[in-house]
Design a protein around this motif. Structure first.
Motif, PDB file in Angstrom:
ATOM      1  N   GLU A 182       0.866  -1.181   0.000  1.00 45.12           N
ATOM      2  CA  GLU A 182       0.000   0.000   0.000  1.00 45.12           C
ATOM      3  C   GLU A 182       0.904   1.232   0.000  1.00 45.12           C
TER       4      GLU A 182
ATOM      5  N   VAL B  57       1.703   5.411  -1.881  1.00 44.14           N
ATOM      6  CA  VAL B  57       1.452   6.557  -2.760  1.00 44.14           C
ATOM      7  C   VAL B  57       2.810   7.150  -3.095  1.00 44.14           C
TER       8      VAL B  57
ATOM      9  N   ARG C 199       1.223  12.021  -9.476  1.00 44.39           N
ATOM     10  CA  ARG C 199       1.076  11.529  -8.099  1.00 44.39           C
ATOM     11  C   ARG C 199       0.065  10.379  -8.144  1.00 44.39           C
TER      12      ARG C 199
ATOM     13  N   VAL D 271      -1.411   6.214  -6.730  1.00 45.05           N
ATOM     14  CA  VAL D 271      -1.553   5.194  -5.694  1.00 45.05           C
ATOM     15  C   VAL D 271      -1.370   3.827  -6.342  1.00 45.05           C
TER      16      VAL D 271
ATOM     17  N   TRP E 243      -2.676   4.391 -10.251  1.00 46.84           N
ATOM     18  CA  TRP E 243      -3.864   5.199 -10.496  1.00 46.84           C
ATOM     19  C   TRP E 243      -3.531   6.630 -10.095  1.00 46.84           C
TER      20      TRP E 243
ATOM     21  N   LEU F  53      -3.910  10.196  -8.664  1.00 44.75           N
ATOM     22  CA  LEU F  53      -4.763  10.768  -7.615  1.00 44.75           C
ATOM     23  C   LEU F  53      -5.191  12.182  -7.998  1.00 44.75           C
TER      24      LEU F  53
ATOM     25  N   ILE G 256      -7.217  14.930  -3.279  1.00 42.52           N
ATOM     26  CA  ILE G 256      -7.011  13.764  -2.413  1.00 42.52           C
ATOM     27  C   ILE G 256      -5.580  13.794  -1.873  1.00 42.52           C
ATOM     28  N   SER G 257      -5.441  13.867  -0.552  1.00 44.42           N
ATOM     29  CA  SER G 257      -4.105  13.911   0.055  1.00 44.42           C
ATOM     30  C   SER G 257      -3.426  12.551  -0.075  1.00 44.42           C
ATOM     31  N   ASP G 258      -2.120  12.540   0.110  1.00 42.56           N
ATOM     32  CA  ASP G 258      -1.385  11.264   0.112  1.00 42.56           C
ATOM     33  C   ASP G 258      -1.951  10.331   1.179  1.00 42.56           C
TER      34      ASP G 258
ATOM     35  N   GLY H 155      -5.227   9.012   0.033  1.00 41.90           N
ATOM     36  CA  GLY H 155      -5.044   8.190  -1.164  1.00 41.90           C
ATOM     37  C   GLY H 155      -4.507   6.803  -0.866  1.00 41.90           C
TER      38      GLY H 155
ATOM     39  N   VAL I 213      -6.802   3.805  -0.712  1.00 40.02           N
ATOM     40  CA  VAL I 213      -7.376   3.246  -1.948  1.00 40.02           C
ATOM     41  C   VAL I 213      -6.634   1.975  -2.369  1.00 40.02           C
TER      42      VAL I 213
END
Ligand SMILES: [Zn+2]
Ligand SMILES: [Zn+2]
Length: 242
Positions: free
Chosen positions: A61, A63, A81, A83, A137, A139, A143-145, A148, A151
């Motif tokens: 997981e 970002v 940027r 995810v 994907w 971001l 949407i903040s890190d 994100g 996701v």
């Protein structure tokens, strides 16, 4: 670069490893800005994954900002940027074409080995992405890190669960277990369901569930089944998610 590697049971090490190098036109290199720990990481940590390669870099997981892409990558460009998708998938095999990407014949899980072919993960300064157009994907700016990163697995797992449970408008949904995925299930189910009942034994989790709009039931101090029955006029919940 630095990477968090699992060297043996219960033995994690921040280590110096070579920077990732692209070997295929579909590859990308990502600079990681935010990463998370998953419950699934505990299975190799405890030494329970047959064939695990000690030294694998952890983390599925994450970002980050795309550093470089191969000539065959069309949807992702340097500077994006993004995810991660947790797992890689090919997009063309039978499973992928039937919407079951986690069963892809060529799948691998970032930060895992043994159960899947080794794929070093994102608990590192950089990570090699095998199939960037599918594995990443972009971001949206709002949407903040930190938002994100949910996701990658936690939110998408919960969302998939709620979808598969066929929650309908006005249903009462009981969520048993309010860890991160349980809480994300509450967040998702709340968009559809009439009521969500949160069952757990940890006060802090129940507090969070309540803040997300669920009715908390502490199974350490009360009979959870009786509590759900009472809240639903003796009928029980239409949907139960564990
Ligand atoms: Zn995970
Ligand atoms: Zn596939």
């Amino acid at each position: 670069m630095r990477a968090l590697r699992l060297m043996g049971p219960n033995e994690l090490k921040v280590d110096e490893v070579p920077d990732p190098k692209m070997a295929d036109s579909k590859n990308a290199v990502l600079e990681v800005t935010k990463t998370a720990i998953c419950g699934a990481d505990l299975i190799p940590y405890w030494g329970y994954v047959p064939g695990w390669e000690w030294g694998t870099t952890m983390g599925h997981e994450f970002v980050g900002i795309v550093k470089d892409v191969g000539s065959g990558v069309s949807l992702i460009k340097p500077g994006d940027r993004v995810v991660s998708s947790s797992m890689t998938s090919c997009g063309v095999c039978w499973a992928c074409r039937h919407g079951m990407q986690p069963q892809c014949e060529k799948r691998a899980l970032f930060g895992f080995s043994g159960a899947y072919p080794r794929l070093d993960g994102g608990q590192a300064e950089m990570v090699l992405i095998p199939n960037a157009d599918r594995d990443l994907w972009v971001l949206p700016a709002e949407i903040s890190d930190e938002a994100g990163v949910f996701v990658a697995d936690i939110l998408s797992t919960a969302y998939r669960g709620v979808k598969r449970a066929h929650v309908k408008l006005g249903d009462t949904v009981a969520v048993v277990g309010c860890g991160p995925v349980g809480l994300m299930s509450i967040l998702t189910a709340r968009l559809i369901a009439g009521r969500v009942i949160a069952v757990d034994t940890v006060p802090a989790r129940l507090e969070q569930a309540k803040a997300m709009g669920a009715i908390p039931v502490d199974a350490s101090t009360q009979d959870a089944v009786a509590a759900v029955m009472e809240l639903t006029g003796g009928r029980g919940a239409e949907v139960v998610m564990e």
